[in-house]
Design a protein around this motif. Structure first.
Motif, mmCIF file in Angstrom:
data_model
loop_
_atom_site.group_PDB
_atom_site.id
_atom_site.type_symbol
_atom_site.label_atom_id
_atom_site.label_comp_id
_atom_site.label_asym_id
_atom_site.label_seq_id
_atom_site.Cartn_x
_atom_site.Cartn_y
_atom_site.Cartn_z
ATOM 1 N N UNK A 104 -14.853 9.094 -7.889
ATOM 2 C CA UNK A 104 -13.448 9.248 -7.532
ATOM 3 C C UNK A 104 -13.282 9.335 -6.019
ATOM 4 N N UNK A 105 -14.226 10.016 -5.362
ATOM 5 C CA UNK A 105 -14.176 10.077 -3.901
ATOM 6 C C UNK A 105 -14.260 8.697 -3.286
ATOM 7 N N UNK A 106 -15.146 7.881 -3.808
ATOM 8 C CA UNK A 106 -15.269 6.499 -3.308
ATOM 9 C C UNK A 106 -13.975 5.726 -3.543
ATOM 10 N N UNK A 107 -13.393 5.895 -4.760
ATOM 11 C CA UNK A 107 -12.164 5.178 -5.091
ATOM 12 C C UNK A 107 -11.000 5.634 -4.230
ATOM 13 N N UNK A 108 -10.853 6.968 -4.078
ATOM 14 C CA UNK A 108 -9.749 7.499 -3.275
ATOM 15 C C UNK A 108 -9.861 7.065 -1.817
ATOM 16 N N UNK A 109 -11.081 7.127 -1.310
ATOM 17 C CA UNK A 109 -11.302 6.759 0.093
ATOM 18 C C UNK A 109 -11.001 5.285 0.334
ATOM 19 N N UNK A 110 -11.197 4.462 -0.684
ATOM 20 C CA UNK A 110 -11.005 3.019 -0.536
ATOM 21 C C UNK A 110 -9.666 2.516 -1.020
ATOM 22 N N UNK A 111 -8.708 3.420 -1.276
ATOM 23 C CA UNK A 111 -7.405 2.989 -1.801
ATOM 24 C C UNK A 111 -6.269 3.558 -0.966
ATOM 25 N N UNK A 112 -6.156 3.171 0.315
ATOM 26 C CA UNK A 112 -5.085 3.741 1.169
ATOM 27 C C UNK A 112 -3.685 3.356 0.722
ATOM 28 N N UNK A 113 -3.561 2.291 -0.079
ATOM 29 C CA UNK A 113 -2.242 1.930 -0.588
ATOM 30 C C UNK A 113 -1.746 2.980 -1.582
ATOM 31 N N UNK A 114 -2.674 3.524 -2.374
ATOM 32 C CA UNK A 114 -2.311 4.487 -3.419
ATOM 33 C C UNK A 114 -2.302 5.923 -2.899
ATOM 34 N N UNK A 115 -3.221 6.246 -2.003
ATOM 35 C CA UNK A 115 -3.402 7.641 -1.594
ATOM 36 C C UNK A 115 -3.540 7.755 -0.074
ATOM 37 N N UNK A 116 -2.878 8.788 0.469
ATOM 38 C CA UNK A 116 -3.004 9.102 1.879
ATOM 39 C C UNK A 116 -4.129 10.099 2.083
ATOM 40 N N UNK A 117 -4.860 9.926 3.132
ATOM 41 C CA UNK A 117 -5.911 10.886 3.467
ATOM 42 C C UNK A 117 -5.288 12.049 4.248
ATOM 43 N N UNK A 123 -6.399 14.589 -0.453
ATOM 44 C CA UNK A 123 -5.545 13.409 -0.505
ATOM 45 C C UNK A 123 -4.164 13.795 -1.011
ATOM 46 N N UNK A 124 -3.237 12.849 -0.856
ATOM 47 C CA UNK A 124 -1.909 12.969 -1.454
ATOM 48 C C UNK A 124 -1.468 11.574 -1.843
ATOM 49 N N UNK A 125 -0.919 11.502 -3.047
ATOM 50 C CA UNK A 125 -0.556 10.158 -3.506
ATOM 51 C C UNK A 125 0.630 9.621 -2.717
ATOM 52 N N UNK A 126 0.657 8.312 -2.509
ATOM 53 C CA UNK A 126 1.718 7.669 -1.748
ATOM 54 C C UNK A 126 3.018 7.696 -2.527
ATOM 55 N N UNK A 127 4.161 7.818 -1.845
ATOM 56 C CA UNK A 127 5.454 7.738 -2.542
ATOM 57 C C UNK A 127 5.592 6.410 -3.275
ATOM 58 N N UNK A 128 6.387 6.422 -4.318
ATOM 59 C CA UNK A 128 6.507 5.245 -5.174
ATOM 60 C C UNK A 128 6.952 4.013 -4.388
ATOM 61 N N UNK A 129 7.944 4.168 -3.481
ATOM 62 C CA UNK A 129 8.441 3.012 -2.726
ATOM 63 C C UNK A 129 7.337 2.407 -1.860
ATOM 64 N N UNK A 130 6.568 3.293 -1.214
ATOM 65 C CA UNK A 130 5.485 2.803 -0.363
ATOM 66 C C UNK A 130 4.378 2.159 -1.200
ATOM 67 N N UNK A 131 4.136 2.736 -2.368
ATOM 68 C CA UNK A 131 3.125 2.156 -3.255
ATOM 69 C C UNK A 131 3.522 0.748 -3.681
ATOM 70 N N UNK A 133 5.552 -1.306 -2.143
ATOM 71 C CA UNK A 133 5.469 -2.213 -0.990
ATOM 72 C C UNK A 133 4.022 -2.551 -0.677
ATOM 73 N N UNK A 134 3.146 -1.558 -0.757
ATOM 74 C CA UNK A 134 1.732 -1.799 -0.486
ATOM 75 C C UNK A 134 1.105 -2.739 -1.495
ATOM 76 N N UNK A 135 1.457 -2.563 -2.774
ATOM 77 C CA UNK A 135 0.913 -3.451 -3.816
ATOM 78 C C UNK A 135 1.408 -4.884 -3.622
#
Length: 667
Positions: A104-117, A123-131, A133-135
């Protein structure tokens, strides 16, 4: 004990060797999986565990991370900030294993679109609008990568993508390196080992190396295209008013040019005087009568600065309609700015007789060098039975030209330079002027390169009288305090020859003043000087009050600098295309050609028949003008290079050094 930490954006595991301190001050000496010795502090560690072994845990975590559903992980994560252990319980359950947590650490670290460091292991999950747009951006990126791959394979296979054809010039000469098209082109070039130009030629995006050289020049100097606007021309009311007040000259003028000249700027006339002397007229086409400073035609001429000449074609400074209206074509009177000077029966110029006026000049003939040059000789000029046109006038002009030349040589010698040779030069010398004729033979372009030796009588007549006209124009401007574009040459160094707005000597020509004025249809400097001279011809001593450019005019200084830069760039382009066609000449009858060369200096040699300079290291230690027979092969028309193999080196040929004077052509 093993520690999970982050380094350079990657999740890593290290095995503890020793520990010190307690609580938040605790630190460890550890060994990473790569064997590197590191020191970790408590705040840098994400997880601590005893089992499994570090390498086994990392291997299993890496495999598990590939299967983690990031959307599900985002759904499982809380709104507020969280750490790795919290979200692992939500995703894997309360019994999440160490490898699962690390994955999970590897996944979270490699998914800046989904989660903010938010910090180490937090971490904190990205707001829906930003998610969303990122996707969408990721999807676009993926499509771009897929498109890039498709284009890359097409280019490698020799097909230029249809969607890229409209941007060929931009891709080649001014690419946006962030575009998918450029990335595809670059990747294809890396795969094939070709340059962009080579790949585009192979794919048919550009026709040939010639198109590449021309396109590169046009992109730099004519980004909007080289053609003139169709509706651009002289205001006919202005033209009619200008010529209506011009007197008709009592002369029969004739021009001397090669057959390819369509912009006939200058002509000559000879009128016999009662005292046995003659009045010589130098007549210059006068577009300055109808083109005014800052009008549309002036803006076009200033943007171009000069006609661009290159083998097979040219790009004119002025539109064809303007050229045809002012060119000194035979058959009718033409508006001209004339300079007259009297010469005595011995051919000596009476400089105090200088006159200048704007007038309509009857053009009796346009003589062509190819048709008459071989007929004109010292003997034929004196032979009254010689049948070529204007023999008597040419004889008068030739006698005076010799005196003009001799007077300039005296000043050259006074300037520390040696005298130039007059008349026909040594036939063994290398030709310096060439005519490039491009012919279409059964759909294939062939080039014929015809040398023309400087120094013939006609060549000298035109050169000396045009030099005199430029010198007299400079003198008139200087005497009346009018600024202009003066061509000066003094001293040594890179700025020895330059354009300036104040009078100065031209030591190489042996003149006190020199201002280009004989080619106003082809050079902007000459058009500018013509405006100043027309003001002088019309207003005399009050010309400074009405001339387009007053003394110390900043705009005129800018024109001088721009002209120098542009004129040099055009000359470099002409040299580049002449080299291209010389190389084409070398291979048009086969892949290699046996030719003779002459060594010049430092291993650089020139072919005898054409003006192609090539490096030949084998001749570097030989004297200047050493002759050698060589084979020219492996020609690269893009790089403008060729391989040279020496077959035989002959003894040095004694040839006098040739000095080519500036503006010493039939200009």
């Amino acid at each position: 004990m093993n520690l999970v930490y982050e380094e350079g954006g990657d999740i890593k595991i290290a095995t503890v060797q020793s520990a010190s301190g307690t609580g938040d001050a605790e630190s460890w000496q550890a060994t990473s999986l790569s064997g590197k010795k590191i020191k970790l502090k408590a705040k840098e560690v994400w997880l601590r565990f005893e089992k499994p072994e570090a390498q086994a845990a990392m291997d299993e975590a890496s495999a598990l991370s590939k299967d983690i559903d990031l959307q599900l992980l985002w759904d499982c994560a809380p709104e507020e900030e969280f750490n790795l252990v919290d979200v692992s319980e939500e995703y894997f359950g309360a019994q999440a294993t160490i490898p699962q947590q690390v994955s999970l650490g590897i996944a979270l670290q490699g998914a800046p679109v989904f989660f903010r460091r938010k910090g180490r292991g937090r971490f904190q999950r990205a707001p829906l609008e930003q998610l969303q747009a990122g996707l969408a951006a990721l999807e676009r990126k993926q499509k771009e990568l897929e498109q890039q791959s498709v284009w890359q394979q097409e280019l490698v296979g020799g097909t230029f993508p249809e969607a890229l054809k409209s941007s060929t010039q931009q891709l080649l000469f001014s690419p946006d390196k962030n575009t998918t098209a450029f990335k595809a082109l670059t990747a294809a070039c890396n795969e094939t080992g070709e340059s962009p130009a080579q790949l585009m030629i192979r794919c048919g995006a550009i026709d040939s190396p010639l198109a590449y050289h021309q396109g590169m020049f046009l992109k730099a100097h004519f980004p909007s295209g080289a053609a003139h606007q169709q509706n651009l021309g002289v205001n006919q009311e202005v033209y009619a008013a200008a010529v209506a007040e011009l007197p008709l000259a009592d002369v029969k003028a004739f021009s001397i040019d090669d057959s390819g000249t369509t912009e006939i700027d200058d002509a000559l006339s000879v009128t016999e005087l009662a005292d046995g002397g003659y009045r010589v007229g130098i007549h210059i086409a006068a577009p300055g009568l109808a083109i005014a400073k800052d009008d549309p035609l002036d803006r076009v001429a200033r943007s171009r600065m000069s006609t661009v000449y290159f083998p097979g074609d040219k790009i004119t400074m002025l539109p064809d309609s303007v050229i045809s209206q002012f060119s000194l074509d035979e058959g009718a009177p033409r508006p001209a700015l004339s300079i007259y000077v009297d010469i005595d029966p011995e051919g000596l110029v009476r400089r105090d007789s200088l006159q200048m006026r704007a007038e309509m000049v009857p053009m009796a003939a346009n003589l062509r060098l190819e048709q008459i040059e071989h007929l004109v000789s010292e003997e034929s000029l004196l032979d009254e039975s010689a049948s070529y046109p204007y023999r008597k006038e040419l004889a008068v002009l030739w006698k005076a030209a010799q005196h003009l030349h001799a007077g300039r040589q005296e000043k050259r010698i006074a300037n520390g330079l040696r005298a130039e040779q007059l008349g026909l030069i040594d036939p063994n010398a290398l030709a310096r002027d060439f005519h490039f004729q491009i012919n279409d033979v059964n759909g294939i372009q062939r080039v014929e390169i015809i040398p023309r030796q400087r120094g013939s009588i006609l060549d000298t007549i035109v050169a000396e009288w045009m030099i005199f006209c430029n010198s007299a124009s400079g003198q008139l401007l200087a005497d009346h305090g009018l600024p202009g574009l003066f061509r000066t040459q003094k001293g040594w160094g890179p700025l020895r020859t330059r354009m300036q707005t104040t009078p100065g000597p031209h030591e190489g020509l042996g003149l006190d003043y020199y201002a280009w004025c004989t080619s106003p249809l082809r050079r902007y400097s000459d058009l500018v000087n013509q405006w100043q001279l027309l003001a002088l011809a019309k207003h005399g001593v009050t010309a400074k009050m009405v001339a387009p450019f007053p003394p110390r005019d900043a705009n005129l200084m800018g024109i001088a600098a721009d002209f120098e830069s542009c004129y040099q760039a055009y000359a470099e382009f002409q040299d580049r295309l002449e080299k291209y066609w010389c190389l084409r000449w070398a291979i048009q009858d086969g892949e290699s050609k046996n030719v003779y060369v002459r060594h010049l200096k430092e291993g650089m040699s020139r072919l005898e028949l054409v003006p192609l300079h090539l490096p030949i290291p084998e001749l570097a230690s030989h004297p200047r003008m050493t002759r050698a027979q060589v084979v020219v092969s492996d020609t690269d028309l893009l790089q403008l290079s060729a391989a040279v193999r020496v077959l035989e080196i002959e003894a040095k040929v004694e040839v006098p050094e040739i000095i080519v004077q500036e503006d010493g052509s039939a200009d």
